[in-house]
Structure formats: C-alpha cells, structure tokens
Write a protein that holds these residues in place. Sequence first.
Motif, short mmCIF file in Angstrom:
data_model
loop_
_atom_site.label_atom_id
_atom_site.label_comp_id
_atom_site.label_asym_id
_atom_site.label_seq_id
_atom_site.Cartn_x
_atom_site.Cartn_y
_atom_site.Cartn_z
N LYS A 37 -105.77 -23.90 -129.57
CA LYS A 37 -107.04 -24.49 -128.51
C LYS A 37 -106.97 -23.65 -127.41
N LYS A 38 -108.43 -23.92 -126.62
CA LYS A 38 -108.58 -23.13 -125.15
C LYS A 38 -107.64 -23.72 -124.46
N PHE A 39 -107.24 -23.05 -123.43
CA PHE A 39 -106.43 -23.33 -122.39
C PHE A 39 -106.72 -24.66 -121.91
N SER A 40 -108.08 -24.76 -121.25
CA SER A 40 -108.29 -25.99 -120.86
C SER A 40 -108.21 -27.30 -121.75
N GLU A 41 -108.16 -27.17 -123.02
CA GLU A 41 -107.95 -28.36 -124.05
C GLU A 41 -106.38 -28.37 -123.94
N VAL A 42 -105.51 -27.48 -123.75
CA VAL A 42 -104.14 -27.68 -123.87
C VAL A 42 -103.55 -28.23 -122.63
N LEU A 43 -103.77 -27.51 -121.52
CA LEU A 43 -103.25 -27.87 -119.97
C LEU A 43 -104.07 -28.21 -119.15
N THR A 44 -104.25 -28.94 -118.22
CA THR A 44 -105.07 -29.21 -117.26
C THR A 44 -104.15 -29.26 -115.80
N ASP A 45 -104.84 -28.85 -114.92
CA ASP A 45 -104.21 -28.97 -113.39
C ASP A 45 -103.22 -28.03 -113.22
N THR A 46 -103.29 -27.02 -113.73
CA THR A 46 -102.10 -26.06 -113.77
C THR A 46 -102.30 -25.11 -112.38
N CYS A 47 -101.13 -25.05 -111.73
CA CYS A 47 -101.31 -23.98 -110.33
C CYS A 47 -102.49 -24.58 -109.47
N PRO A 48 -102.23 -25.89 -109.00
CA PRO A 48 -103.58 -26.43 -108.31
C PRO A 48 -103.71 -25.72 -106.89
N THR A 49 -102.83 -24.71 -106.41
CA THR A 49 -103.28 -24.13 -105.30
C THR A 49 -103.68 -22.76 -105.66
N ALA A 50 -103.11 -21.76 -106.47
CA ALA A 50 -103.33 -20.65 -106.44
C ALA A 50 -105.05 -20.44 -107.45
N LEU A 51 -104.91 -21.54 -108.21
CA LEU A 51 -106.16 -21.45 -109.24
C LEU A 51 -107.24 -22.65 -108.91
N ARG A 52 -107.10 -23.13 -107.50
CA ARG A 52 -108.18 -24.16 -107.25
C ARG A 52 -109.39 -23.75 -107.15
N ARG A 53 -109.86 -22.57 -107.28
CA ARG A 53 -111.46 -22.52 -107.27
C ARG A 53 -111.66 -21.86 -108.30
N VAL A 54 -110.81 -21.38 -109.38
CA VAL A 54 -111.07 -20.70 -110.40
C VAL A 54 -111.48 -21.60 -111.79
N PRO A 55 -112.75 -21.56 -111.99
CA PRO A 55 -113.42 -22.40 -112.94
C PRO A 55 -112.40 -22.31 -114.24
N SER A 56 -112.60 -23.59 -115.17
CA SER A 56 -111.61 -23.52 -116.41
C SER A 56 -112.46 -22.62 -117.54
N SER A 57 -113.87 -22.34 -117.38
CA SER A 57 -114.36 -21.47 -118.42
C SER A 57 -113.84 -20.03 -118.13
N LEU A 58 -113.54 -19.63 -116.98
CA LEU A 58 -113.01 -18.54 -116.68
C LEU A 58 -111.46 -18.39 -117.31
N LEU A 59 -110.97 -19.32 -117.01
CA LEU A 59 -109.36 -19.48 -117.46
C LEU A 59 -109.25 -19.33 -119.00
N ASP A 60 -110.12 -20.10 -119.67
CA ASP A 60 -110.45 -20.07 -121.02
C ASP A 60 -110.51 -18.88 -121.75
N ARG A 61 -111.49 -17.86 -120.95
CA ARG A 61 -111.70 -16.45 -121.37
C ARG A 61 -110.37 -15.66 -121.04
N VAL A 62 -109.70 -15.64 -120.04
CA VAL A 62 -108.69 -14.87 -119.76
C VAL A 62 -107.35 -15.21 -120.43
N VAL A 63 -107.22 -16.54 -120.47
CA VAL A 63 -105.84 -16.97 -121.16
C VAL A 63 -106.01 -17.29 -122.68
#
Length: 197
Positions: A37-63
């Motif tokens: 599954k995509k990262f956003s479907e497996v895990l949410t609210d990860t690294c709320p400081t460092a990734l605060r502004r990173v959109p889930s669509s970007l994380l889904d591509r990189v992870v």
Amino acid sequence: MNRPLRITLLTVLAVALVAAGAVGGFLFGGGDSKAPKKFSEVLTDTCPTALRRVPSSLLDRVVPASHNAGGEQRTTYAKLAVNAHCGITVDGKEVLRVDIEQHNSAHKPRRAGTGPGHGKTKGIPGYEQSWSSQDAAGLSVPCTKNTGDGDATSVYVKAQAWREQYGGLREDLVRMAEQAAETGRDLACAAGSPVPD
C-alpha cells in the motif's frame, strides 16, 4: 440416469459455477489484502515536526509502497540549536531520512548522498549553499542575524532516500528539503533574531 434428474444436476452445476465465478471476480476486483500500500495508507502523522509541510502525495512518491511502515522522529531544543531528525522504514529497511539542524552560519552542509554512484551533483536555484544528487538534497537558509558575536545561525536540511530510482526523485527530494527548511526556520529562528525573508 433419467432426463429430469440430469437437467436438475446440470442446473445445480451451472449455478455453482456462476456463483464461484462471482466470488472469484469479487476477490480479484477487491484486491489482495496482502498487496503493498501507499505510505499514506499504511502510516499517518509520521515525523510531525520534520515532515509537517510535506504533502502526503510527495511522501507517497518518495516512500515505496509497502506492507508495513514505521517512522521515528527525534527533536532536541537548546538555545540556538534546534534539531529534528526523521527516519522512515518500509518492510524493515530505512528508505528516507530528513535532518533539520541549526548550526553556526560558518558551518558547511554535510554532503552525504553525493559522489560515485549518486549521479552528478547540482546546486539548487535560490539557495547559496545547496546541492542535490539523484537520491539526496541538502540546503541551508539563514536563521539569526549576525550581532558581531559570531553567533549567527543557519538552518541546514538534508533529505536522503534509499530506494530504486525514478524519474523525478531528485526534484521530489529538493522539494522535501525546501519544505523542511521552512519548518526548521519556524522552529529554530523563533529562538533568536530572525533574518527577514
């Protein structure tokens, strides 16, 4: 076998085959529950400081898509030194690390993720101290003003991925580093006299 019994048996067999086909089609169409599954479907609210502004669509591509994912963030606060480190793993292997560190402005950004095997290194437009490779990006942004005491600081950000390359990975990591730098400035620069935008 008499004809009415044969018709009845064939009818029952036909109904059973249709039902089996419907169930099989539902299972196939519904997808395998063990599929990655995509990262956003497996895990949410990860690294709320460092990734605060990173959109889930970007994380889904990189992870990469995975069966299970984990994330860990460490954040430390001290005067003129605010640091946040985020590591993301999928299926037991680290695939992404984002570091936000506040240092004296004389500090030079670390260039892990460059050199042989990482592709040509390029600067990032708009950032004096910056670099990007095929699988990493780093930059610094001024944070506090130099008051003459040599205590001016900058926020240094590095985003590095360990995964199979895809066409826009470098650009995605640059964007992630830029987003993390904004977060870092919000966190770190409030501690001193910020440099105006």
